[in-house]
Design a protein around this motif. Structure first.
Motif, PDB file in Angstrom:
ATOM      1  N   LEU A  47       0.827  -1.201   0.000  1.00 14.57           N
ATOM      2  CA  LEU A  47       0.000   0.000   0.000  1.00 14.57           C
ATOM      3  C   LEU A  47       0.856   1.243   0.000  1.00 14.57           C
ATOM      4  O   LEU A  47       2.070   1.176   0.159  1.00 14.57           O
ATOM      5  N   GLN A  48       0.200   2.361  -0.172  1.00 12.14           N
ATOM      6  CA  GLN A  48       0.867   3.655  -0.166  1.00 12.14           C
ATOM      7  C   GLN A  48       0.741   4.246   1.232  1.00 12.14           C
ATOM      8  O   GLN A  48      -0.354   4.358   1.770  1.00 12.14           O
ATOM      9  N   LEU A  49       1.861   4.605   1.822  1.00 12.66           N
ATOM     10  CA  LEU A  49       1.878   5.214   3.151  1.00 12.66           C
ATOM     11  C   LEU A  49       2.553   6.571   3.009  1.00 12.66           C
ATOM     12  O   LEU A  49       3.782   6.649   2.904  1.00 12.66           O
ATOM     13  N   GLY A  50       1.742   7.614   2.988  1.00 11.88           N
ATOM     14  CA  GLY A  50       2.300   8.938   2.738  1.00 11.88           C
ATOM     15  C   GLY A  50       3.044   8.921   1.412  1.00 11.88           C
ATOM     16  O   GLY A  50       2.524   8.443   0.407  1.00 11.88           O
ATOM     17  N   PRO A  51       4.303   9.355   1.411  1.00  6.55           N
ATOM     18  CA  PRO A  51       5.066   9.405   0.159  1.00  6.55           C
ATOM     19  C   PRO A  51       5.677   8.061  -0.254  1.00  6.55           C
ATOM     20  O   PRO A  51       6.263   7.958  -1.317  1.00  6.55           O
ATOM     21  N   LEU A  52       5.538   7.032   0.573  1.00  2.97           N
ATOM     22  CA  LEU A  52       6.208   5.758   0.308  1.00  2.97           C
ATOM     23  C   LEU A  52       5.257   4.644  -0.121  1.00  2.97           C
ATOM     24  O   LEU A  52       4.191   4.480   0.461  1.00  2.97           O
ATOM     25  N   ALA A  53       5.702   3.874  -1.100  1.00  2.00           N
ATOM     26  CA  ALA A  53       5.044   2.614  -1.427  1.00  2.00           C
ATOM     27  C   ALA A  53       5.677   1.583  -0.492  1.00  2.00           C
ATOM     28  O   ALA A  53       6.895   1.407  -0.489  1.00  2.00           O
ATOM     29  N   ILE A  54       4.852   0.947   0.340  1.00  2.00           N
ATOM     30  CA  ILE A  54       5.393   0.022   1.342  1.00  2.00           C
ATOM     31  C   ILE A  54       4.810  -1.373   1.177  1.00  2.00           C
ATOM     32  O   ILE A  54       3.766  -1.558   0.562  1.00  2.00           O
TER      33      ILE A  54
END
Length: 155
Positions: free
Chosen positions: A138-145
């Motif tokens: 998923l996307q967490l703020g600016p990061l794809a995690i």
């Protein structure tokens, strides 16, 4: 290398808080060193939230925490292995793997059947090598995690 409870080494808290904000602050832009220090001083012994240090010759090499919640956008899973940090000069010597193994063992001792973490794509293979599996992306703020999980009972 020795793994110890952060509460037994409070002198490390200011430097560890600064390292955590530098390493992980991109996800929490309003997070300050003072807040990180207060969070670390609020850690518990023998229950979550808790933090351990890797020490070598009296110097801290890194840390890992168990938290109930690691980020406000991913509250659906709990608890979390969080804030795994190893000083750049200490990387590649097994401190990170030892800290992860210790946190998983402690979670099992606390009766936690499943533990979660999130990481960037570049770390997925490393965590997989430690027995973790991919749970979701998923996307967490600016990061794809990638959210990963481990069955603590399988250890």
């Amino acid at each position: 290398m020795l793994l110890v409870d952060l509460r037994d080494h409070p002198v490390v808290v200011p430097a560890l808080a600064a390292a955590h904000v530098q390493a992980f602050g991109g996800l929490l832009p309003d997070w300050t060193v003072a807040q990180a220090e207060a969070e670390l001083r609020g850690q518990q012994r023998d229950t979550i939230p808790c933090t351990w240090l890797a020490l070598d010759a009296g110097d801290w090499l890194g840390s890992v925490s168990l938290l109930h919640d690691d980020h406000e956008q991913i509250r659906g899973w709990s608890p979390w292995l969080a804030s795994l940090y190893v000083k750049p000069g200490a990387r590649g010597r097994g401190a990170g793997a030892a800290l992860v193994a210790h946190a998983v063992a402690q979670a099992a001792a606390f009766g936690v059947p499943e533990l979660y973490l999130y990481c960037e794509a570049s770390m997925v293979a490393w965590y997989r090598s430690l027995g973790w599996s991919e749970h979701t992306r998923l996307q967490l703020g600016p990061l794809a995690i990638t959210v990963m999980r481990v069955d603590t009972r399988a250890r």
